[in-house]
Design a protein around this motif. Sequence first.
Motif, PDB file in Angstrom:
ATOM      1  N   PRO A  66     -48.178  47.753  20.174  1.00  0.00           N
ATOM      2  CA  PRO A  66     -49.138  48.536  19.387  1.00  0.00           C
ATOM      3  C   PRO A  66     -48.522  49.206  18.157  1.00  0.00           C
ATOM      4  CG  PRO A  66     -48.619  49.672  21.432  1.00  0.00           C
ATOM      5  CD  PRO A  66     -47.961  48.322  21.498  1.00  0.00           C
ATOM      6  N   TYR A  67     -47.192  49.281  18.094  1.00  0.00           N
ATOM      7  CA  TYR A  67     -46.522  49.893  16.943  1.00  0.00           C
ATOM      8  C   TYR A  67     -45.854  48.855  16.044  1.00  0.00           C
ATOM      9  CZ  TYR A  67     -47.370  54.220  19.401  1.00  0.00           C
ATOM     10  OH  TYR A  67     -47.979  55.271  20.032  1.00  0.00           O
ATOM     11  N   GLU A  68     -46.332  47.626  16.132  1.00  0.00           N
ATOM     12  CA  GLU A  68     -45.759  46.520  15.365  1.00  0.00           C
ATOM     13  C   GLU A  68     -45.823  46.772  13.854  1.00  0.00           C
ATOM     14  OE1 GLU A  68     -46.067  41.845  16.048  1.00  0.00           O
ATOM     15  OE2 GLU A  68     -47.999  42.822  15.753  1.00  0.00           O
ATOM     16  N   SER A  69     -46.887  47.405  13.408  1.00  0.00           N
ATOM     17  CA  SER A  69     -47.047  47.728  11.986  1.00  0.00           C
ATOM     18  C   SER A  69     -47.844  49.019  11.878  1.00  0.00           C
ATOM     19  CB  SER A  69     -47.803  46.598  11.266  1.00  0.00           C
ATOM     20  OG  SER A  69     -49.147  46.550  11.717  1.00  0.00           O
ATOM     21  N   GLN A  73     -50.691  50.350  14.518  1.00  0.00           N
ATOM     22  CA  GLN A  73     -50.584  51.699  15.069  1.00  0.00           C
ATOM     23  C   GLN A  73     -51.874  52.476  14.809  1.00  0.00           C
ATOM     24  OE1 GLN A  73     -47.160  53.930  13.816  1.00  0.00           O
ATOM     25  NE2 GLN A  73     -47.830  55.770  14.867  1.00  0.00           N
ATOM     26  N   ASP A  74     -52.435  52.339  13.626  1.00  0.00           N
ATOM     27  CA  ASP A  74     -53.702  53.009  13.315  1.00  0.00           C
ATOM     28  C   ASP A  74     -54.822  52.515  14.229  1.00  0.00           C
ATOM     29  OD1 ASP A  74     -52.453  54.450  11.319  1.00  0.00           O
ATOM     30  OD2 ASP A  74     -53.206  53.189   9.674  1.00  0.00           O
ATOM     31  N   ILE A  75     -54.859  51.220  14.481  1.00  0.00           N
ATOM     32  CA  ILE A  75     -55.873  50.648  15.374  1.00  0.00           C
ATOM     33  C   ILE A  75     -55.650  51.151  16.796  1.00  0.00           C
ATOM     34  CG2 ILE A  75     -56.758  48.513  16.388  1.00  0.00           C
ATOM     35  CD1 ILE A  75     -56.097  47.164  13.653  1.00  0.00           C
ATOM     36  N   TRP A  76     -54.405  51.184  17.257  1.00  0.00           N
ATOM     37  CA  TRP A  76     -54.087  51.711  18.582  1.00  0.00           C
ATOM     38  C   TRP A  76     -54.575  53.148  18.714  1.00  0.00           C
ATOM     39  CZ3 TRP A  76     -53.136  51.164  23.478  1.00  0.00           C
ATOM     40  CH2 TRP A  76     -52.512  52.176  24.201  1.00  0.00           C
ATOM     41  N   ASP A  77     -54.274  53.987  17.723  1.00  0.00           N
ATOM     42  CA  ASP A  77     -54.700  55.387  17.749  1.00  0.00           C
ATOM     43  C   ASP A  77     -56.226  55.499  17.800  1.00  0.00           C
ATOM     44  OD1 ASP A  77     -52.052  56.226  17.693  1.00  0.00           O
ATOM     45  OD2 ASP A  77     -52.046  56.560  15.518  1.00  0.00           O
ATOM     46  N   THR A  78     -56.919  54.630  17.075  1.00  0.00           N
ATOM     47  CA  THR A  78     -58.385  54.619  17.089  1.00  0.00           C
ATOM     48  C   THR A  78     -58.899  54.255  18.478  1.00  0.00           C
ATOM     49  OG1 THR A  78     -58.462  54.018  14.747  1.00  0.00           O
ATOM     50  CG2 THR A  78     -60.445  53.581  16.042  1.00  0.00           C
ATOM     51  N   LEU A  79     -58.272  53.274  19.114  1.00  0.00           N
ATOM     52  CA  LEU A  79     -58.679  52.889  20.465  1.00  0.00           C
ATOM     53  C   LEU A  79     -58.440  54.025  21.464  1.00  0.00           C
ATOM     54  CD1 LEU A  79     -57.380  49.217  20.556  1.00  0.00           C
ATOM     55  CD2 LEU A  79     -59.771  49.942  20.680  1.00  0.00           C
ATOM     56  N   SER A  88     -55.355  56.094  28.709  1.00  0.00           N
ATOM     57  CA  SER A  88     -54.482  55.326  27.826  1.00  0.00           C
ATOM     58  C   SER A  88     -53.048  55.651  28.205  1.00  0.00           C
ATOM     59  CB  SER A  88     -54.755  55.653  26.356  1.00  0.00           C
ATOM     60  OG  SER A  88     -54.687  57.038  26.130  1.00  0.00           O
ATOM     61  N   ILE A  89     -52.248  54.602  28.289  1.00  0.00           N
ATOM     62  CA  ILE A  89     -50.839  54.755  28.632  1.00  0.00           C
ATOM     63  C   ILE A  89     -50.040  54.078  27.529  1.00  0.00           C
ATOM     64  CG2 ILE A  89     -49.036  54.298  30.338  1.00  0.00           C
ATOM     65  CD1 ILE A  89     -51.359  54.007  32.401  1.00  0.00           C
ATOM     66  N   ASP A  90     -49.222  54.861  26.856  1.00  0.00           N
ATOM     67  CA  ASP A  90     -48.435  54.388  25.726  1.00  0.00           C
ATOM     68  C   ASP A  90     -46.997  54.199  26.180  1.00  0.00           C
ATOM     69  OD1 ASP A  90     -47.003  54.060  23.387  1.00  0.00           O
ATOM     70  OD2 ASP A  90     -48.111  55.587  22.286  1.00  0.00           O
ATOM     71  N   LEU A  91     -46.581  52.949  26.310  1.00  0.00           N
ATOM     72  CA  LEU A  91     -45.209  52.620  26.697  1.00  0.00           C
ATOM     73  C   LEU A  91     -44.401  52.116  25.499  1.00  0.00           C
ATOM     74  CD1 LEU A  91     -46.043  50.782  30.043  1.00  0.00           C
ATOM     75  CD2 LEU A  91     -45.318  53.158  29.744  1.00  0.00           C
ATOM     76  N   PHE A  92     -44.869  52.382  24.312  1.00  0.00           N
ATOM     77  CA  PHE A  92     -44.302  51.992  23.035  1.00  0.00           C
ATOM     78  C   PHE A  92     -44.416  50.495  22.783  1.00  0.00           C
ATOM     79  CE2 PHE A  92     -41.164  51.039  19.769  1.00  0.00           C
ATOM     80  CZ  PHE A  92     -41.577  51.915  18.794  1.00  0.00           C
TER      81      PHE A  92
END
Length: 113
Positions: A66-69, A73-79, A88-92
């Motif tokens: 999700p932090y590829e670009s 990252q913006d799309i991930w944050d929106t989701l 939501s679980i953020d494992l980087f």
Amino acid sequence: MNKRISRKSKTDEFIQGISLFYSREIDLGEVFPLVIPHLNPEIYQQINQDLLPKAQKNSILFILNPYESTLSQDIWDTLVDDPRVIHSIDLFDLGILRFNPLANKQHFMLKKS
């Protein structure tokens, strides 16, 4: 001989393990995992219009990298901020989204050192 396990194999095994855990321990039923390899505006539109309105409590969405670009990252944050996403679980290197409407919204983050 030292045998290396590929990162893809580890990720696939991890996703299977998480799905199995939710199937047995949390939802007590069949889990429907969906793996998204890359986030871009077209994929986000499909997720937003097709997947999120139909997501059930036993659906799990795995987002690879999700932090590829900055855009992904913006799309991930929106989701994560979407009210239909309950957990939501953020494992980087991997993001996990769940949709159980009976639970309280929570976000978990594991910081990579």
